[in-house]
Design an enzyme around this catalytic site. Structure first.
Site, mmCIF file in Angstrom:
data_model
loop_
_atom_site.group_PDB
_atom_site.id
_atom_site.type_symbol
_atom_site.label_atom_id
_atom_site.label_comp_id
_atom_site.label_asym_id
_atom_site.label_seq_id
_atom_site.Cartn_x
_atom_site.Cartn_y
_atom_site.Cartn_z
ATOM 1 N N ARG A 1 0.900 -1.178 0.000
ATOM 2 C CA ARG A 1 0.000 0.000 0.000
ATOM 3 C C ARG A 1 0.924 1.209 0.000
ATOM 4 N NH1 ARG A 1 -5.325 1.391 3.484
ATOM 5 N NH2 ARG A 1 -6.081 0.003 1.859
ATOM 6 N N CYS B 1 -16.296 1.319 0.506
ATOM 7 C CA CYS B 1 -15.136 0.490 0.857
ATOM 8 C C CYS B 1 -14.751 0.619 2.323
ATOM 9 C CB CYS B 1 -13.956 0.837 -0.042
ATOM 10 S SG CYS B 1 -13.338 2.522 0.174
HETATM 11 N N1 CP Z 1 -11.186 -0.375 2.421
HETATM 12 C C1 CP Z 1 -9.921 -0.389 2.855
HETATM 13 O O1 CP Z 1 -8.963 -0.631 2.100
HETATM 14 O O2 CP Z 1 -9.781 -0.175 4.190
HETATM 15 P P1 CP Z 1 -8.415 0.031 4.983
HETATM 16 O O3 CP Z 1 -7.865 1.375 4.620
HETATM 17 O O4 CP Z 1 -8.823 -0.070 6.427
HETATM 18 O O5 CP Z 1 -7.468 -1.054 4.586
HETATM 19 N N1 NVA Z 2 -10.082 6.567 -1.227
HETATM 20 C C1 NVA Z 2 -9.662 6.118 0.078
HETATM 21 C C2 NVA Z 2 -9.807 4.651 0.192
HETATM 22 C C3 NVA Z 2 -9.471 4.091 1.540
HETATM 23 C C4 NVA Z 2 -9.583 2.591 1.602
HETATM 24 C C5 NVA Z 2 -8.235 6.555 0.331
HETATM 25 O O1 NVA Z 2 -7.397 6.428 -0.572
HETATM 26 O O2 NVA Z 2 -7.946 7.034 1.431
#
Ligand code: CP
Ligand code: NVA
Length: 327
Positions: A122, A284
């Protein structure tokens, strides 16, 4: 994502892996529909209690989960999925690894590839993901960038299909910020043949690159600024935070201007009532009940958000199966 295509060889992922490339999962748009379908079906099979490659198909395998941004769902659902499949996990935050002190992604990729069987990243930068994929000799999985959240989308597609049946021909309305999750919805619409209506303020539209890709792929995409018109007759309403972890697609807007521009896109009971009577609501998460969605909707009978969150585990098993267990 030209670099990704170079890395995995474009849409035909089986051809790419035949050349000995790791089975990266970087973006929905890198895959053809049949490959995505297989991953979803494996996920469904795991959810139903079956395991396509034995009870513990990932026994002896380890994944590194690297987070340059916070996470609850992605972190826990990957760890749970990996462990339930018999594998192990190592979790790294940027601050506690040498990445935080400037070691390159390339060197990190080379070293981790000697220790683990897959890497989930991430990241704050699309470039980091591409660099990791280029230099890792094990599969790299995209756990969210500023331009996509493909693991989330696989869970969302599974949820939509569970609740509403086959995806082709369905109408999904995305209301609010044209952010990373919206971009993955665009990719999914092209691959699975559903209509995607995007209602976003002019300052928060998805990037032109994503819209151009959708046109090239002949996705049934409708882009407008009227939230109620987008919601009308839809099978699914979906939104996301108005303040993503990164600055979003309108860095010129300050926070208050962004919130003001997005205010008409809040999904409340009136907007939900414009959709089909049996429409579902998805998000999400994490959600903000004061902003993009009313509590009456996210906590109401049409909300599918808890199934959606659960399905992160099952859908990611399908992805892990494709990356690591498929013969
Ligand atoms: N939806 C999602 O990716 O949640 P997190 O940021 O908690 O991983
Ligand atoms: N659009 C959001 C999604 C989090 C899961 C972000 O990037 O913070």
């Amino acid at each position: 994502m030209a670099i990704a295509k170079a890395i995995i060889g474009g849409k035909d992922s089986s051809r790419a892996t035949a050349k000995g490339k790791p089975r990266h999962f970087l973006d929905i748009k890198d895959f053809d529909t049949a490959s995505l379908r297989r991953m979803l079906d494996w996920g469904k099979s795991y959810k139903a209690g079956g395991a396509p490659a034995g009870a513990k198909p990932l026994a002896g395998k380890t994944i590194a989960l690297i987070f340059e941004k916070p996470s609850t769902r992605t972190r826990v659902s990957f760890e749970v999925a990996m462990r339930q499949m018999g594998g192990d996990v190592v979790i790294l935050g940027q601050a506690e690894s040498q990445l935080g002190r400037g070691e390159t992604i390339a060197d990190t990729a080379r070293v981790l590839s000697r220790y683990v069987d897959a890497i989930m990243l991430r990241t704050v930068s699309e470039k980091h993901l591409m660099e990791m994929a280029e230099h890792a000799s094990v599969p790299v999985i995209n756990g969210l960038t500023d331009h996509g959240h493909p693991c989330q989308l696989m869970a969302d597609l599974m949820t939509l299909e569970e609740r509403k049946g086959p995806l082709a021909g369905k109408i999904v309305a995305w209301l609010g910020d044209g952010n990373n999750v919206a971009e993955s919805w665009i990719h999914a619409a092209a691959r699975f043949g559903f209509t995607l209506r995007l209602a976003c303020p002019a300052s928060c539209k998805p990037p032109e690159s994503a819209l151009a890709w959708a046109r090239k792929e002949k996705a049934d995409l409708q882009l407008g600024e009227d939230a109620l018109a987008a919601a009308r007759g839809a099978d699914c309403l979906v939104t996301d935070t108005w303040l993503s972890m990164s600055s979003g697609n309108a860095p010129d807007l300050d926070r208050e201007a962004r919130l003001a521009a997005l205010a008409p896109y809040r999904i409340d009971e009136r907007v939900m009532a414009a959709a089909k009577p049996d429409a579902i609501f998805m998000h999400c998460l994490p959600a903000n009940r004061d902003r993009e969605v009313a509590a009456a909707v996210i906590d109401g009978p049409q909300s599918a958000v808890w199934d959606e969150a659960e399905n992160r585990v099952h859908a990611q098993k399908g992805i892990l199966h494709w990356c690591l267990a498929q013969g």
